[in-house]
Each structure stands twice: as C-alpha cells, then as structure tokens.
Design a protein around this motif. Structure first.
Motif, mmCIF file in Angstrom:
data_model
loop_
_atom_site.group_PDB
_atom_site.id
_atom_site.type_symbol
_atom_site.label_atom_id
_atom_site.label_comp_id
_atom_site.label_asym_id
_atom_site.label_seq_id
_atom_site.Cartn_x
_atom_site.Cartn_y
_atom_site.Cartn_z
ATOM 1 N N ARG A 1 -18.228 -57.207 33.548
ATOM 2 C CA ARG A 1 -19.530 -57.861 33.628
ATOM 3 C C ARG A 1 -20.176 -57.969 32.247
ATOM 4 N NH1 ARG A 1 -22.866 -54.525 37.158
ATOM 5 N NH2 ARG A 1 -20.884 -54.039 38.054
ATOM 6 N N TYR A 2 -20.077 -56.900 31.462
ATOM 7 C CA TYR A 2 -20.631 -56.897 30.106
ATOM 8 C C TYR A 2 -20.010 -58.018 29.261
ATOM 9 C CZ TYR A 2 -20.985 -55.784 25.187
ATOM 10 O OH TYR A 2 -21.165 -55.882 23.832
ATOM 11 N N THR B 1 -23.554 -48.489 25.952
ATOM 12 C CA THR B 1 -23.454 -47.090 25.517
ATOM 13 C C THR B 1 -23.256 -46.141 26.692
ATOM 14 O OG1 THR B 1 -24.885 -47.647 23.661
ATOM 15 C CG2 THR B 1 -24.619 -45.308 24.147
ATOM 16 N N SER B 2 -23.980 -46.361 27.783
ATOM 17 C CA SER B 2 -23.870 -45.464 28.936
ATOM 18 C C SER B 2 -22.475 -45.523 29.554
ATOM 19 C CB SER B 2 -24.938 -45.795 29.990
ATOM 20 O OG SER B 2 -24.740 -47.091 30.492
ATOM 21 N N LYS C 1 -16.342 -55.246 16.581
ATOM 22 C CA LYS C 1 -16.145 -54.106 15.680
ATOM 23 C C LYS C 1 -16.732 -52.833 16.289
ATOM 24 C CE LYS C 1 -16.684 -52.480 10.984
ATOM 25 N NZ LYS C 1 -17.017 -52.795 9.609
ATOM 26 N N ARG C 2 -17.914 -52.933 16.886
ATOM 27 C CA ARG C 2 -18.533 -51.765 17.525
ATOM 28 C C ARG C 2 -17.640 -51.212 18.635
ATOM 29 N NH1 ARG C 2 -24.574 -52.753 19.269
ATOM 30 N NH2 ARG C 2 -24.448 -50.494 19.568
ATOM 31 N N HIS C 3 -17.092 -52.111 19.448
ATOM 32 C CA HIS C 3 -16.214 -51.675 20.536
ATOM 33 C C HIS C 3 -14.943 -51.028 19.997
ATOM 34 C CE1 HIS C 3 -18.216 -53.023 24.165
ATOM 35 N NE2 HIS C 3 -18.576 -54.117 23.510
ATOM 36 N N ILE D 1 -17.202 -42.768 30.315
ATOM 37 C CA ILE D 1 -15.755 -42.716 30.080
ATOM 38 C C ILE D 1 -15.380 -41.481 29.266
ATOM 39 C CG2 ILE D 1 -13.851 -43.895 28.884
ATOM 40 C CD1 ILE D 1 -14.583 -45.091 31.641
ATOM 41 N N ASP D 2 -16.261 -41.027 28.391
ATOM 42 C CA ASP D 2 -15.982 -39.812 27.607
ATOM 43 C C ASP D 2 -15.634 -38.631 28.505
ATOM 44 O OD1 ASP D 2 -16.280 -40.871 25.069
ATOM 45 O OD2 ASP D 2 -18.406 -40.357 24.925
ATOM 46 N N ASP D 3 -16.231 -38.587 29.694
ATOM 47 C CA ASP D 3 -16.019 -37.467 30.618
ATOM 48 C C ASP D 3 -14.931 -37.742 31.654
ATOM 49 O OD1 ASP D 3 -18.082 -36.100 29.335
ATOM 50 O OD2 ASP D 3 -19.608 -36.942 30.665
#
Length: 175
Positions: free
Chosen positions: A133-134, A60-61, A161-163, A66-68
């Motif tokens: 890494r994730y 999430t972080s 799906k979440r991604h 990336i949103d910014d």
C-alpha cells in the motif's frame, strides 16, 4: 519399500534444510556487499539527493514492527521491499537526468539481490499489505501526480535510498 520411502523423505528434509542454510549464509555473507554496491550506484546516478520531503510518510512503524519479527518474516520483508522498489523504477523515466549506466547497474544489482532473496522466501508466507500500500501511494502521489517529472524521480531516489539503508540495517541485525 518402506525403507526407500523413509530415505527419500529424509533426503528431501535434508535438501530443504540445506537450501535454508545456504540462504542464511548468503544473506550473512553477500547481502551487505550488494547493498553497498546499489547504494553507491544510487548516489552516483545523479547529483545531491533532494532536500524536498515526500508527500508520502516513510513507514517507520512498519520497520519497527519488522525489527521484532521472526527471521523468515524479515527475509520476506527484505525481498518484498526490493521487489516494490524495482516495480517503482519500472515507470515512465523519460524526464530522468541520471547517468544511464549507473541507473542500469543499480537496477541490475537490485534484481540480483531480489533473485537471491526470492530463493529464500517461502511461498506460503503472506506478503506485507502495508508495504504494498505504501509503495502504491508513493507511485500515485509522487510519480503520477507530479507527471513523472525529474523532480518526482529525485524524490523517488531519496525515498529509495532511505529504504535501502534501512534494509541494510535490518539485514545486519539478523545475525
């Protein structure tokens, strides 16, 4: 001679701007359509999405970061995430009980999305290490440790799906 070099340089600049604009237009006009298609295929591949939680926490972080980010960084992130998902589905799928046609369609649409985004990404930009890494951790802790079981693949489908939903939101916010 000098004039010819100037015109050549100007032509190359205009061509590079055209491809960037084409890419921006492609994301604006086509990303959402393909996104809706592969999300639909993902749902149709199997039954209900599992309620079980993944042993690897969703990044999430990283998405907030990336949103910014600048437009080019977001495009690179979209492209990298789709590439990592494609790589994830390139494992031992013998235990999968999904509809094979929907699975193939899902992967084909993802590939198409990746190829279109790839044409927009500058090779000079550095890939996002945390994302890579994730996905390595997801592969190791879910697929390998669960021995590529049907249950492991259902967890992968849920995380995928979440991604993909989050990428759809990110792409929608770019304009």
């Amino acid at each position: 001679m000098y004039t010819m070099q100037s015109w050549t340089c100007l032509f190359l600049i205009l061509c590079s701007m055209q491809s960037a604009c084409h890419c921006c237009d492609w994301i604006r006009h086509h990303f959402g359509h393909l996104s809706a298609e592969y999300l639909s295929q993902l749902d149709q591949m199997g039954g209900d999405i599992t309620k079980q939680n993944s042993p690897v926490l969703f990044p999430t972080s990283l998405y907030r970061h990336i949103d910014d980010a600048e437009f080019e960084v977001k495009v690179r992130f979209l492209n990298e995430t789709i590439y990592q998902i494609i790589q994830l589905f390139d494992g031992n799928m013998k235990s999968v009980t999904w509809d094979k046609k929907n699975l193939d369609d899902f992967l084909n649409i993802l590939e198409r999305q990746f190829e279109n985004l790839n044409s927009c990404v500058s090779p000079a930009m550095k890939p996002e290490r945390r994302l890579k890494r994730y996905f390595r951790k997801l592969n190791r802790k879910v697929l390998r440790q669960m021995n590529y079981s049907a249950e492991a693949w259902e967890l992968i489908r849920k995380e995928t799906k979440r991604h993909l939903q989050r990428l759809d939101i990110l792409a929608g916010q770019m304009y």
